[in-house]
Design a protein around this motif. Structure first.
Motif, PDB file in Angstrom:
ATOM      1  N   SER A   1       0.831  -1.205   0.000  1.00  0.00           N
ATOM      2  CA  SER A   1       0.000   0.000   0.000  1.00  0.00           C
ATOM      3  C   SER A   1       0.866   1.257   0.000  1.00  0.00           C
ATOM      4  O   SER A   1       0.630   2.196  -0.767  1.00  0.00           O
TER       5      SER A   1
ATOM      6  N   VAL B   1      -4.418  -6.804  -4.624  1.00  0.00           N
ATOM      7  CA  VAL B   1      -5.177  -5.991  -5.588  1.00  0.00           C
ATOM      8  C   VAL B   1      -6.137  -5.057  -4.845  1.00  0.00           C
ATOM      9  O   VAL B   1      -6.300  -3.895  -5.232  1.00  0.00           O
ATOM     10  N   GLY B   2      -6.737  -5.550  -3.767  1.00  0.00           N
ATOM     11  CA  GLY B   2      -7.642  -4.712  -2.978  1.00  0.00           C
ATOM     12  C   GLY B   2      -6.946  -3.458  -2.473  1.00  0.00           C
ATOM     13  O   GLY B   2      -7.462  -2.344  -2.644  1.00  0.00           O
ATOM     14  N   VAL B   3      -5.762  -3.606  -1.877  1.00  0.00           N
ATOM     15  CA  VAL B   3      -5.083  -2.423  -1.328  1.00  0.00           C
ATOM     16  C   VAL B   3      -4.529  -1.528  -2.446  1.00  0.00           C
ATOM     17  O   VAL B   3      -4.451  -0.308  -2.284  1.00  0.00           O
TER      18      VAL B   3
ATOM     19  N   MET C   1      -6.009  -1.123  -5.472  1.00  0.00           N
ATOM     20  CA  MET C   1      -7.169  -0.377  -5.975  1.00  0.00           C
ATOM     21  C   MET C   1      -7.583   0.706  -4.987  1.00  0.00           C
ATOM     22  O   MET C   1      -8.023   1.792  -5.380  1.00  0.00           O
ATOM     23  N   LEU C   2      -7.448   0.417  -3.704  1.00  0.00           N
ATOM     24  CA  LEU C   2      -7.780   1.414  -2.684  1.00  0.00           C
ATOM     25  C   LEU C   2      -6.876   2.638  -2.810  1.00  0.00           C
ATOM     26  O   LEU C   2      -7.348   3.782  -2.722  1.00  0.00           O
TER      27      LEU C   2
ATOM     28  N   ALA D   1      -8.250   4.603  -5.579  1.00  0.00           N
ATOM     29  CA  ALA D   1      -9.541   5.213  -5.210  1.00  0.00           C
ATOM     30  C   ALA D   1      -9.334   6.418  -4.297  1.00  0.00           C
ATOM     31  O   ALA D   1     -10.000   7.443  -4.446  1.00  0.00           O
ATOM     32  N   GLU D   2      -8.383   6.303  -3.349  1.00  0.00           N
ATOM     33  CA  GLU D   2      -8.127   7.404  -2.410  1.00  0.00           C
ATOM     34  C   GLU D   2      -7.602   8.644  -3.124  1.00  0.00           C
ATOM     35  O   GLU D   2      -7.666   9.747  -2.589  1.00  0.00           O
TER      36      GLU D   2
ATOM     37  N   VAL E   1      -9.497   2.949 -12.362  1.00  0.00           N
ATOM     38  CA  VAL E   1      -8.748   1.696 -12.548  1.00  0.00           C
ATOM     39  C   VAL E   1      -9.376   0.885 -13.680  1.00  0.00           C
ATOM     40  O   VAL E   1     -10.597   0.707 -13.715  1.00  0.00           O
TER      41      VAL E   1
ATOM     42  N   THR F   1     -13.708   0.186  -7.102  1.00  0.00           N
ATOM     43  CA  THR F   1     -12.827   1.095  -6.353  1.00  0.00           C
ATOM     44  C   THR F   1     -13.613   1.880  -5.299  1.00  0.00           C
ATOM     45  O   THR F   1     -13.169   2.021  -4.165  1.00  0.00           O
TER      46      THR F   1
ATOM     47  N   LEU G   1     -14.585  -0.395  -2.379  1.00  0.00           N
ATOM     48  CA  LEU G   1     -13.447  -0.668  -1.485  1.00  0.00           C
ATOM     49  C   LEU G   1     -13.138   0.547  -0.629  1.00  0.00           C
ATOM     50  O   LEU G   1     -12.813   0.430   0.552  1.00  0.00           O
ATOM     51  N   LEU G   2     -13.271   1.738  -1.225  1.00  0.00           N
ATOM     52  CA  LEU G   2     -13.023   2.979  -0.491  1.00  0.00           C
ATOM     53  C   LEU G   2     -14.023   3.120   0.661  1.00  0.00           C
ATOM     54  O   LEU G   2     -13.647   3.472   1.782  1.00  0.00           O
TER      55      LEU G   2
ATOM     56  N   ARG H   1     -13.056   3.132   4.633  1.00  0.00           N
ATOM     57  CA  ARG H   1     -13.380   4.272   5.508  1.00  0.00           C
ATOM     58  C   ARG H   1     -14.239   3.857   6.687  1.00  0.00           C
ATOM     59  O   ARG H   1     -14.022   4.304   7.813  1.00  0.00           O
TER      60      ARG H   1
ATOM     61  N   ALA I   1     -12.017 -11.241  -1.236  1.00  0.00           N
ATOM     62  CA  ALA I   1     -10.590 -11.124  -0.910  1.00  0.00           C
ATOM     63  C   ALA I   1     -10.084  -9.696  -1.101  1.00  0.00           C
ATOM     64  O   ALA I   1      -9.208  -9.240  -0.358  1.00  0.00           O
ATOM     65  N   HIS I   2     -10.626  -8.974  -2.087  1.00  0.00           N
ATOM     66  CA  HIS I   2     -10.264  -7.546  -2.234  1.00  0.00           C
ATOM     67  C   HIS I   2     -10.675  -6.799  -0.954  1.00  0.00           C
ATOM     68  O   HIS I   2      -9.915  -5.999  -0.416  1.00  0.00           O
TER      69      HIS I   2
ATOM     70  N   GLY J   1      -8.480  -7.534   1.921  1.00  0.00           N
ATOM     71  CA  GLY J   1      -7.206  -6.813   1.788  1.00  0.00           C
ATOM     72  C   GLY J   1      -7.291  -5.421   2.390  1.00  0.00           C
ATOM     73  O   GLY J   1      -6.433  -5.031   3.192  1.00  0.00           O
ATOM     74  N   VAL J   2      -8.338  -4.663   2.054  1.00  0.00           N
ATOM     75  CA  VAL J   2      -8.433  -3.294   2.578  1.00  0.00           C
ATOM     76  C   VAL J   2      -8.771  -3.283   4.075  1.00  0.00           C
ATOM     77  O   VAL J   2      -8.347  -2.384   4.804  1.00  0.00           O
TER      78      VAL J   2
ATOM     79  N   LEU K   1      -5.566  -4.020   5.834  1.00  0.00           N
ATOM     80  CA  LEU K   1      -4.717  -2.825   5.739  1.00  0.00           C
ATOM     81  C   LEU K   1      -5.109  -1.813   6.815  1.00  0.00           C
ATOM     82  O   LEU K   1      -4.232  -1.220   7.457  1.00  0.00           O
TER      83      LEU K   1
END
Lengths: 185, 185
Positions: free
Chosen positions: A55, A91-93, A95-96, A99-100, A105, B48, B51-52, B56, B88-89, B92-93, B96
């Motif tokens: 990340s 991939v999740g982190v 894409m995050l 997004a942030e 993407v 995206t 996930l955001l 949050r 899984a995405h 991941g976030v 994180l």
């Protein structure tokens, strides 16, 4: 529809090795290399720690190079499920991080990338590396494979972006027509 | 090994519905409920963006309730691969968010949770909801299922934590013995 100057960040996602690249669209089909590298995380580290490192690295790259868009490999069922799950966490982190920063993407399968870059959806690693080296005018082939893949993803998006933009314009025009026609009823 | 007062955040991960809970370990096997809820993201939103929102919400929960540890469901090969990849995405976030706050993450399979909470690794939803309602002294059963699952994960960790702590102490003692014995050679 002038996409000259558009900066694309290419990402070949992985937990152990994550390929990162940045390229810039030039005139016509010209693409200029900006940066390429690989983020590694030790396989004996905690999963949380590995995700944190990925990340932060991706975030630093985005803050340094300010890409307009991210192109990342689309995951699909290959290899062992646990590997896919680990890559999907990464991939999740990633894409995050996009997004942030408000960066859109786009996902491409390996065969879409191969087709776009070499004209052949089944091109092998050697052919792909040779094409990428030539397209970007590099002095030598990019290494390791993850770095070359990240560059190929970014080049793929540069060449697909005009088609995507045209399709979305047509889509928007279609919506307008529908609206106008329903207003007449 | 006094874990009284330890706050555990339970997470039943998902992209469409993500169950969140916070409980606090009391005396012996007592567990006190602190908060429970479900974060939802619209299935027609961009991945995206979804996930955001999850990132949050989980971050806000962690900042509000300050858990000492996170317990999250371990993913495994069930359902369609694309659902597993999407979940899984999200995982991941979520991991994180924990990593960024220095909160350790523990993973439990559904059957580990069922076994810990009800004594039966194959307990059904109804039995689990009934056990969780009784253990936490709730006025009524938690809803929806994702909220109940998030509470069960947190209770599971409260009851497994003393064993984990004991095992890691034994591990540390073992290392010390080895060190002492090698120092004598």
């Amino acid at each position: 529809m002038n996409l000259e100057g558009m900066r694309v960040m290419g990402v070949d996602p992985g937990l152990t090795r994550c390929g990162l690249s940045v390229v810039q669209a030039g005139r016509g089909r010209a693409v200029v290399p900006v940066a390429v590298g690989v983020v590694r995380t030790p396989s004996d580290a905690e999963l949380t720690e590995r995700l944190l490192r990925i990340s932060r690295s991706v975030g630093e790259w985005m803050d340094d190079y300010r890409p307009d868009v991210m192109a990342i490999e689309r995951l699909f069922e290959r290899g062992t499920v646990s590997t896919v799950i680990h890559t999907a966490h990464a991939v999740g982190v990633i894409m995050l991080a996009a997004a942030e920063r408000g960066v859109p993407v786009y996902h491409y399968t390996p065969s879409e990338v191969k087709k776009a870059v070499s004209g052949n959806g089944r091109a092998d690693k050697k052919q792909m590396t040779s094409m990428i080296t030539r397209i970007l005018g590099l002095a030598e082939p990019p290494k390791p494979a993850d770095a070359a893949d990240a560059l190929a993803l970014a080049v793929c998006h540069c060449w697909r972006a005009p088609l995507i933009a045209r399709a979305s314009q047509l889509g928007a025009a279609g919506h307008t027509t529908n609206f106008v026609s329903s207003a007449h009823h």
